[in-house]
Scaffold this active site. Structure first.
Site, short mmCIF file in Angstrom:
data_model
loop_
_atom_site.label_atom_id
_atom_site.label_comp_id
_atom_site.label_asym_id
_atom_site.label_seq_id
_atom_site.Cartn_x
_atom_site.Cartn_y
_atom_site.Cartn_z
N ARG A 203 23.85 19.55 66.37
CA ARG A 203 23.58 20.87 65.79
C ARG A 203 22.12 20.98 65.38
O ARG A 203 21.51 22.04 65.48
CB ARG A 203 24.50 21.11 64.58
CG ARG A 203 25.94 21.39 64.95
CD ARG A 203 26.89 21.26 63.77
NE ARG A 203 26.55 22.13 62.67
CZ ARG A 203 27.11 22.07 61.45
NH1 ARG A 203 28.05 21.14 61.21
NH2 ARG A 203 26.75 22.90 60.50
N CYS A 262 21.70 21.34 54.80
CA CYS A 262 22.85 21.05 55.69
C CYS A 262 23.40 22.38 56.17
O CYS A 262 22.66 23.33 56.40
CB CYS A 262 23.89 20.20 54.98
SG CYS A 262 24.64 21.00 53.54
#
Length: 304
Positions: A203, A262
């Protein structure tokens, strides 16, 4: 005989309180067992929405004896469309007081995964000036393995406390404007804070999609990938020596400013705790993290 018994109980309580005051940011099941009567224990479990798990129902099914539930998705900024942003000081104080906690209590927080969302609760307390807090290393699985007492069903009612936020520690919180300015500086070749991204590497590079539909993957200019599972093994945080090696291998300088990020501020808090343990002091969490950042039209996003 009664006086002797009372004195023995009092001595055990005093010893338990002394042990709690000596707790570090991580505690073992054995340490918690010895001080269980003198600390406030919170279940800070949280799961990704796509898991279809209800952490509160799991809390009712099984929890550490005497614990209360800290709802990450309920004790939050209800005015924001973003998930579980920090609540206001008043809302935090009201919620924590209803859990039977005062500002003088030592809090131990755990989760059902081991070392995961409990770190977000740890950081939240510290953001509101409550530094007397620890995370149970290994969480509920380690507690059960050590034969720690558990209970089920609705928790016993607690006496509400008048909790007062002594201070808001803004030094450990970052917002979008700050990280965007930092990204621009780095893109222009200027010095900036080190941004550590706790999302999975695919990601981070942009190879894999984000779990939130419509959100671009990728990363901020100059950010460093340190996936949260690199500092956790079998549900427990690595020891300090191993933590240092992980961050050194990534080129992280713990003496310089660090911002952790995150998906939504959960696993960034794991990196926060890990870095704090090895001496990082110029350290903060980007509260909105990638969910906020990537949704902005002016965000700078790199895909490798």
């Amino acid at each position: 005989m009664f006086r002797q018994a009372s004195a023995a109980i009092k001595n055990r309580v005093v010893m338990s309180q002394q042990q709690a005051r000596s707790f570090g940011s991580l505690v073992s099941p054995k340490e918690l067992t010895s001080a269980l009567a003198s600390v406030k224990v919170l279940d800070g479990s949280w799961h990704m929405p796509n898991t279809n798990r209800d952490p509160y129902q799991e809390f009712l099914t099984k929890r550490i004896a005497g614990s209360q539930f800290f709802g990450i998705d309920t004790i939050k900024d209800t005015s924001s469309d973003l998930p579980h942003m920090l609540p206001s000081p008043d809302n935090f104080a009201d919620a924590v007081g209803k859990l039977g906690i005062s500002q003088n209590d030592h809090v131990v927080v755990y989760d059902t995964a081991g070392v995961f969302s409990a770190c977000r609760v740890y950081w939240t307390f510290k953001a509101f000036g409550h530094d007397s807090i620890s995370v149970l290393n290994g969480g509920l699985p380690a507690w059960e393995k050590a034969d720690g007492p558990v209970e089920t069903g609705p928790p016993e009612p607690v006496k509400p406390q008048v909790y007062k936020v002594s201070r808001v520690n803004k030094d450990i919180v970052r917002n979008y404007e700050t990280v965007l300015a930092n990204a621009r500086d780095i893109q222009q070749g200027k010095q900036g804070a080190q941004v550590l991204d706790a999302r999975p590497y695919a990601r981070f590079t942009g190879e894999a999609p984000e779990p939130r539909i419509g959100l671009s993957s990728g990363h901020m200019p100059g950010s460093i990938s340190v996936a949260f599972n690199e500092v956790v093994e079998s549900g427990e945080m690595l020891d300090d020596d191993k933590l240092r090696k992980v961050f050194e291998s990534k080129g992280v300088d713990v003496d310089k400013e660090i911002i952790t990020s995150c998906g939504s501020g959960i696993t960034a808090s794991i990196l926060y705790l890990a870095l704090e343990r090895i001496g990082a002091r110029k350290l903060a969490v980007y509260d909105g993290s990638w969910t906020e950042y990537a949704a902005k039209d002016d965000a700078l996003i790199i895909k490798d």
